[in-house]
Design a protein around this motif. Sequence first.
Motif, PDB file in Angstrom:
ATOM      1  N   LEU A  51      -9.289  -3.080 -10.024  1.00  0.00           N
ATOM      2  CA  LEU A  51      -9.022  -2.601  -9.340  1.00  0.00           C
ATOM      3  C   LEU A  51     -10.229  -1.909  -8.783  1.00  0.00           C
ATOM      4  O   LEU A  51     -10.413  -2.029  -7.897  1.00  0.00           O
ATOM      5  N   ASP A  52     -10.988  -0.920  -8.865  1.00  0.00           N
ATOM      6  CA  ASP A  52     -11.803  -0.295  -8.998  1.00  0.00           C
ATOM      7  C   ASP A  52     -13.217  -1.269  -8.857  1.00  0.00           C
ATOM      8  O   ASP A  52     -13.991  -1.193  -7.658  1.00  0.00           O
ATOM      9  N   ARG A  53     -13.582  -2.513  -9.497  1.00  0.00           N
ATOM     10  CA  ARG A  53     -14.875  -3.955  -9.655  1.00  0.00           C
ATOM     11  C   ARG A  53     -14.025  -4.399  -8.144  1.00  0.00           C
ATOM     12  O   ARG A  53     -15.132  -5.158  -6.910  1.00  0.00           O
ATOM     13  N   CYS A  54     -12.475  -5.685  -7.313  1.00  0.00           N
ATOM     14  CA  CYS A  54     -12.587  -5.921  -6.196  1.00  0.00           C
ATOM     15  C   CYS A  54     -12.192  -5.067  -5.426  1.00  0.00           C
ATOM     16  O   CYS A  54     -12.765  -5.391  -3.514  1.00  0.00           O
ATOM     17  N   PHE A  55     -11.577  -3.908  -5.635  1.00  0.00           N
ATOM     18  CA  PHE A  55     -11.444  -3.174  -4.266  1.00  0.00           C
ATOM     19  C   PHE A  55     -11.833  -1.724  -4.305  1.00  0.00           C
ATOM     20  O   PHE A  55     -11.324  -0.539  -4.174  1.00  0.00           O
ATOM     21  N   PRO A  56     -13.054  -1.031  -4.329  1.00  0.00           N
ATOM     22  CA  PRO A  56     -13.355   0.156  -4.433  1.00  0.00           C
ATOM     23  C   PRO A  56     -13.515   0.727  -3.297  1.00  0.00           C
ATOM     24  O   PRO A  56     -13.604   2.303  -3.396  1.00  0.00           O
ATOM     25  N   GLU A  57     -12.965   0.256  -1.637  1.00  0.00           N
ATOM     26  CA  GLU A  57     -13.202   1.225  -0.926  1.00  0.00           C
ATOM     27  C   GLU A  57     -11.271   1.507  -0.727  1.00  0.00           C
ATOM     28  O   GLU A  57     -10.549   0.756  -0.915  1.00  0.00           O
ATOM     29  N   ASN A  58     -11.393   2.905   0.343  1.00  0.00           N
ATOM     30  CA  ASN A  58     -10.070   3.549   0.008  1.00  0.00           C
ATOM     31  C   ASN A  58      -9.472   2.521   1.405  1.00  0.00           C
ATOM     32  O   ASN A  58      -9.935   3.657   2.539  1.00  0.00           O
ATOM     33  N   ARG A  59      -9.480   1.531   1.641  1.00  0.00           N
ATOM     34  CA  ARG A  59      -9.305   1.060   2.872  1.00  0.00           C
ATOM     35  C   ARG A  59      -7.627   0.113   2.940  1.00  0.00           C
ATOM     36  O   ARG A  59      -7.210  -0.500   1.780  1.00  0.00           O
ATOM     37  N   ASP A  60      -6.925   0.160   4.425  1.00  0.00           N
ATOM     38  CA  ASP A  60      -6.248  -1.590   4.080  1.00  0.00           C
ATOM     39  C   ASP A  60      -6.901  -2.509   3.703  1.00  0.00           C
ATOM     40  O   ASP A  60      -8.439  -3.294   4.668  1.00  0.00           O
ATOM     41  N   TYR A  61      -6.026  -3.577   3.037  1.00  0.00           N
ATOM     42  CA  TYR A  61      -6.452  -4.676   3.240  1.00  0.00           C
ATOM     43  C   TYR A  61      -5.401  -6.379   3.151  1.00  0.00           C
ATOM     44  O   TYR A  61      -4.693  -5.973   2.457  1.00  0.00           O
ATOM     45  N   GLU A  62      -6.275  -7.066   4.205  1.00  0.00           N
ATOM     46  CA  GLU A  62      -5.253  -7.990   4.281  1.00  0.00           C
ATOM     47  C   GLU A  62      -5.108  -9.095   3.189  1.00  0.00           C
ATOM     48  O   GLU A  62      -6.168  -9.344   2.094  1.00  0.00           O
ATOM     49  N   GLU A  63      -3.728  -9.930   3.219  1.00  0.00           N
ATOM     50  CA  GLU A  63      -3.578 -10.603   1.741  1.00  0.00           C
ATOM     51  C   GLU A  63      -4.493 -11.412   1.836  1.00  0.00           C
ATOM     52  O   GLU A  63      -5.062 -11.750  -0.006  1.00  0.00           O
ATOM     53  N   LYS A  64      -4.996 -12.134   2.713  1.00  0.00           N
ATOM     54  CA  LYS A  64      -6.570 -13.415   2.619  1.00  0.00           C
ATOM     55  C   LYS A  64      -7.597 -12.166   1.781  1.00  0.00           C
ATOM     56  O   LYS A  64      -8.082 -12.918   1.543  1.00  0.00           O
ATOM     57  N   GLU A  65      -7.861 -11.139   2.295  1.00  0.00           N
ATOM     58  CA  GLU A  65      -8.825 -10.566   1.782  1.00  0.00           C
ATOM     59  C   GLU A  65      -8.607 -10.468   0.038  1.00  0.00           C
ATOM     60  O   GLU A  65      -9.698 -10.375  -0.543  1.00  0.00           O
ATOM     61  N   VAL A  66      -7.969 -10.411  -0.139  1.00  0.00           N
ATOM     62  CA  VAL A  66      -7.958  -9.660  -1.262  1.00  0.00           C
ATOM     63  C   VAL A  66      -7.284 -11.101  -1.707  1.00  0.00           C
ATOM     64  O   VAL A  66      -8.297 -10.765  -3.503  1.00  0.00           O
ATOM     65  N   ASN A  67      -7.198 -11.739  -2.211  1.00  0.00           N
ATOM     66  CA  ASN A  67      -6.840 -13.120  -2.641  1.00  0.00           C
ATOM     67  C   ASN A  67      -8.328 -13.679  -2.946  1.00  0.00           C
ATOM     68  O   ASN A  67      -8.599 -14.372  -3.710  1.00  0.00           O
ATOM     69  N   MET A  68      -9.347 -13.112  -1.831  1.00  0.00           N
ATOM     70  CA  MET A  68     -10.625 -13.441  -1.935  1.00  0.00           C
ATOM     71  C   MET A  68     -11.803 -12.635  -2.724  1.00  0.00           C
ATOM     72  O   MET A  68     -12.513 -13.360  -3.480  1.00  0.00           O
ATOM     73  N   ARG A  69     -10.897 -11.478  -2.703  1.00  0.00           N
ATOM     74  CA  ARG A  69     -11.840 -10.842  -4.044  1.00  0.00           C
ATOM     75  C   ARG A  69     -11.274 -11.173  -4.997  1.00  0.00           C
ATOM     76  O   ARG A  69     -12.066 -11.352  -6.477  1.00  0.00           O
TER      77      ARG A  69
END
Length: 115
Positions: A51-69
């Motif tokens: 979680l911390d490596r892929c999503f360091p910012e506390n913001r909304d992520y669209e599913e496409k971006e989640v998948n890419m990360r």
Amino acid sequence: MSEPPNPATGEPGRRRLTELEKVVRSFLRDGRLVSIPAKPRKRDLLLPVILDRCFPENRDYEEKEVNMRLALLHPDVAALRRYLVDGRLMTREAGIYRRTKPMTAEARESVESVE
């Protein structure tokens, strides 16, 4: 600064690795997840690191971006997404993902110490 001596031998010792450090060393190599831990205990230790490596910012992520990360770590992005949501590390609503908690300074230090 020298390390404290090993009580058994009296010789300078090395610091023992924490359970988290052992799991990270076993499952993350060269910035990639070599496999998703089958044991829930190990997986639960590793998910906050992911979680911390892929999503360091506390913001909304669209599913496409989640998948890419997540794809940068491991090809099974659907399993990783599911584990993050089921583990309550992220929420999902209408295809939008969000961290449930901001990254703590302690989490940031532990991630940096094993890289």
